[in-house]
Design a protein around this motif. Structure first.
Motif, short mmCIF file in Angstrom:
data_model
loop_
_atom_site.label_atom_id
_atom_site.label_comp_id
_atom_site.label_asym_id
_atom_site.label_seq_id
_atom_site.Cartn_x
_atom_site.Cartn_y
_atom_site.Cartn_z
N THR A 71 0.89 -1.29 0.10
CA THR A 71 -0.04 -0.10 -0.08
C THR A 71 0.88 1.32 0.04
O THR A 71 1.70 1.36 0.96
N ASN A 72 0.69 2.06 -0.97
CA ASN A 72 1.27 3.47 -1.09
C ASN A 72 0.53 4.44 -0.11
O ASN A 72 -0.56 4.65 -0.55
N VAL A 73 1.22 5.00 0.74
CA VAL A 73 0.41 6.10 1.65
C VAL A 73 0.91 7.55 1.25
O VAL A 73 1.97 7.75 1.35
N ILE A 74 -0.43 8.13 0.72
CA ILE A 74 -0.05 9.52 0.29
C ILE A 74 -0.83 10.44 1.21
O ILE A 74 -2.18 10.44 1.21
N GLY A 75 -0.19 10.92 2.25
CA GLY A 75 -1.14 11.62 3.05
C GLY A 75 -1.95 10.81 3.99
O GLY A 75 -1.62 9.96 4.80
N ALA A 76 -3.29 10.94 3.87
CA ALA A 76 -4.22 9.88 4.48
C ALA A 76 -4.81 8.94 3.63
O ALA A 76 -5.76 8.12 4.06
N ARG A 77 -4.50 9.13 2.50
CA ARG A 77 -4.79 8.12 1.36
C ARG A 77 -3.90 6.71 1.30
O ARG A 77 -2.73 7.00 1.36
N ARG A 78 -4.65 5.88 1.00
CA ARG A 78 -3.84 4.42 0.80
C ARG A 78 -4.27 3.90 -0.42
O ARG A 78 -5.30 3.56 -0.88
N ILE A 79 -3.14 3.60 -1.34
CA ILE A 79 -3.39 3.45 -2.68
C ILE A 79 -2.50 1.89 -3.12
O ILE A 79 -1.26 1.85 -2.62
N ALA A 80 -3.30 1.25 -3.45
CA ALA A 80 -3.01 -0.37 -3.77
C ALA A 80 -1.45 -0.45 -4.74
O ALA A 80 -1.50 0.51 -5.70
N VAL A 81 -0.59 -1.11 -4.39
CA VAL A 81 0.53 -1.16 -5.02
C VAL A 81 0.68 -2.63 -5.71
O VAL A 81 0.56 -3.56 -5.03
N PHE A 82 0.91 -2.63 -7.12
CA PHE A 82 0.94 -3.86 -7.71
C PHE A 82 2.31 -4.35 -8.43
O PHE A 82 3.13 -3.25 -8.76
N PRO A 83 2.72 -5.42 -8.24
CA PRO A 83 3.97 -5.63 -8.86
C PRO A 83 4.20 -5.85 -10.32
O PRO A 83 3.40 -6.07 -10.99
N SER A 84 5.26 -5.34 -10.65
CA SER A 84 5.75 -5.16 -12.18
C SER A 84 6.12 -6.66 -12.54
O SER A 84 6.67 -7.21 -11.91
N LEU A 85 5.55 -6.97 -13.68
CA LEU A 85 6.02 -8.36 -14.17
C LEU A 85 6.84 -7.93 -15.47
O LEU A 85 7.85 -8.91 -15.39
N ASP A 86 6.82 -7.08 -16.19
CA ASP A 86 7.69 -7.13 -17.48
C ASP A 86 7.35 -5.66 -18.10
O ASP A 86 6.38 -5.11 -18.15
N ARG A 87 8.22 -5.25 -18.94
CA ARG A 87 8.31 -4.05 -19.79
C ARG A 87 7.82 -4.62 -21.16
O ARG A 87 8.41 -5.46 -21.82
N LEU A 88 6.75 -4.29 -21.74
CA LEU A 88 6.29 -4.45 -23.00
C LEU A 88 6.61 -3.62 -24.13
O LEU A 88 6.96 -3.94 -25.14
N LYS A 89 7.00 -2.27 -23.67
CA LYS A 89 7.47 -1.47 -24.90
C LYS A 89 8.14 -0.27 -24.14
O LYS A 89 7.98 0.43 -23.13
N ARG A 90 9.39 -0.16 -24.96
CA ARG A 90 10.49 0.81 -24.27
C ARG A 90 10.06 2.41 -24.74
O ARG A 90 9.77 2.28 -25.88
N SER A 91 9.92 3.20 -23.94
CA SER A 91 9.39 4.72 -23.98
C SER A 91 10.68 5.31 -24.74
O SER A 91 11.86 4.93 -24.53
N PRO A 92 10.37 6.23 -25.48
CA PRO A 92 11.68 7.08 -26.28
C PRO A 92 12.08 8.25 -25.53
O PRO A 92 13.26 8.66 -25.69
N TYR A 93 11.68 8.50 -24.29
CA TYR A 93 11.96 9.42 -23.30
C TYR A 93 13.24 9.07 -22.66
O TYR A 93 13.33 7.75 -22.29
N GLN A 94 14.03 9.94 -22.49
CA GLN A 94 15.41 9.76 -21.63
C GLN A 94 15.32 10.52 -20.22
O GLN A 94 14.25 11.44 -20.18
N THR A 95 16.03 10.20 -19.42
CA THR A 95 15.91 10.82 -17.93
C THR A 95 17.18 11.58 -17.78
O THR A 95 18.18 11.46 -18.16
N PHE A 96 16.72 12.81 -17.15
CA PHE A 96 17.70 13.65 -16.93
C PHE A 96 17.58 14.24 -15.37
O PHE A 96 16.18 14.09 -14.97
#
Length: 286
Positions: A161-186
């Motif tokens: 569960t991801n806790v953001i303030g008073a909200r609890r949001i479900a966390v789901f496990p990643s299985l695989d990457r289906l398609k790589r994005s063209p975006y780079q990270t800076f």
């Protein structure tokens, strides 16, 4: 069922448990030859190939298992995941409809758990259907993931569960990457911690079609090892909180920007300097 099948099946599971996948698969295939109408052999093979992210053989064995036992909901779900991993979206859609997923609200972002060498990173993701989502966060470069990567995830298995303030949001496990994005990270260090100045940069990035995230308070976490956890901790979902990453020195903010071309980042930062009268340093790409 052939009388030898059960003994071979249990032996195969033991080999799989100790990490000898080759022998386990070899024995399980023998089980399916001896008892072709017994679904458990196909189910075990489906699980092995699922764990290995080998979607073609996983699809084959899950399809065999549901043909023999149409009431096995777990096998149906895994068939949908394997079909999605292969891009066979018609088959996947048929499976998700069996679970009534067409009625599910996909408008709200979810949290995605990505395993790394030293722990877990919790990312925001926009769900597209029961098994696909697009990353909205800018992942840590060490994860080898990118902003807007198309991911395969398991919505049937909640990882925490991801806790953001008073909200609890479900966390789901990643299985695989289906398609790589063209975006780079800076990333760069802003010489201000003003919420107004940071919001101005975020707005400029949004207008330019760039990703933006404040890495100073991204959600990163390391879960307890089971051997060290109490019984109650083993049974409960782990909870992840924002602000787990140490902030830079007072008066600065570490931010990440996702862009297809480096020039887009420099142009946006230069525009921001003019508007905010603040500066930045240590711009780097990954």
């Amino acid at each position: 069922m052939d009388p030898n099948s059960w003994a071979l099946y249990e032996e195969a599971l033991r080999y799989d448990k100790v990490g000898d996948v080759y022998t386990a698969v070899k024995l399980l295939k023998k089980v399916t030859r001896l008892s072709p109408d017994w679904p458990e052999g196909y189910v075990a093979l489906g699980h092995i190939y699922h764990q290995r992210r080998e979607w073609k053989p996983a699809f084959h064995y899950w399809k065999k298992s549901v043909a023999l036992d149409a009431d096995d909901r777990e096998a149906w779900w895994h068939l949908g995941l394997a079909a999605t991993g292969l891009g066979r979206m018609r088959v996947a859609a048929t499976v998700w409809n069996k679970f009534g997923f067409e009625k599910t609200d996909l408008s709200q972002p979810l949290s995605l758990e990505v395993k790394g060498a030293e722990g877990y990173e919790i990312l925001w993701m926009q769900p597209l259907d029961a098994a696909r989502g697009r990353i909205l966060s800018i992942p840590h470069p060490g994860s080898n993931l990118r902003y807007r990567d198309l991911m395969l995830y398991n919505r049937r298995l909640q990882a925490g569960t991801n806790v953001i303030g008073a909200r609890r949001i479900a966390v789901f496990p990643s299985l695989d990457r289906l398609k790589r994005s063209p975006y780079q990270t800076f990333s760069c260090l802003l010489h201000t911690s003003s919420a107004k100045s940071i919001a101005q940069l975020e707005s400029l990035c949004f207008e330019a079609g760039l990703g933006f995230e404040i890495w100073s308070n991204a959600s990163h976490a390391t879960r307890l090892q089971k051997s060290k956890a109490s019984d109650s901790e083993k049974d409960a979902f782990p909870e992840y909180y924002n602000d787990l990453v140490p902030r830079p020195d007072h008066g600065t903010a570490l931010v990440a920007i996702a862009a297809i071309h480096p020039a887009e980042v420099e142009r946006t930062l230069n525009d921001w300097q003019i508007i905010s009268l603040a500066g930045y340093s240590d711009l780097r790409g990954y």
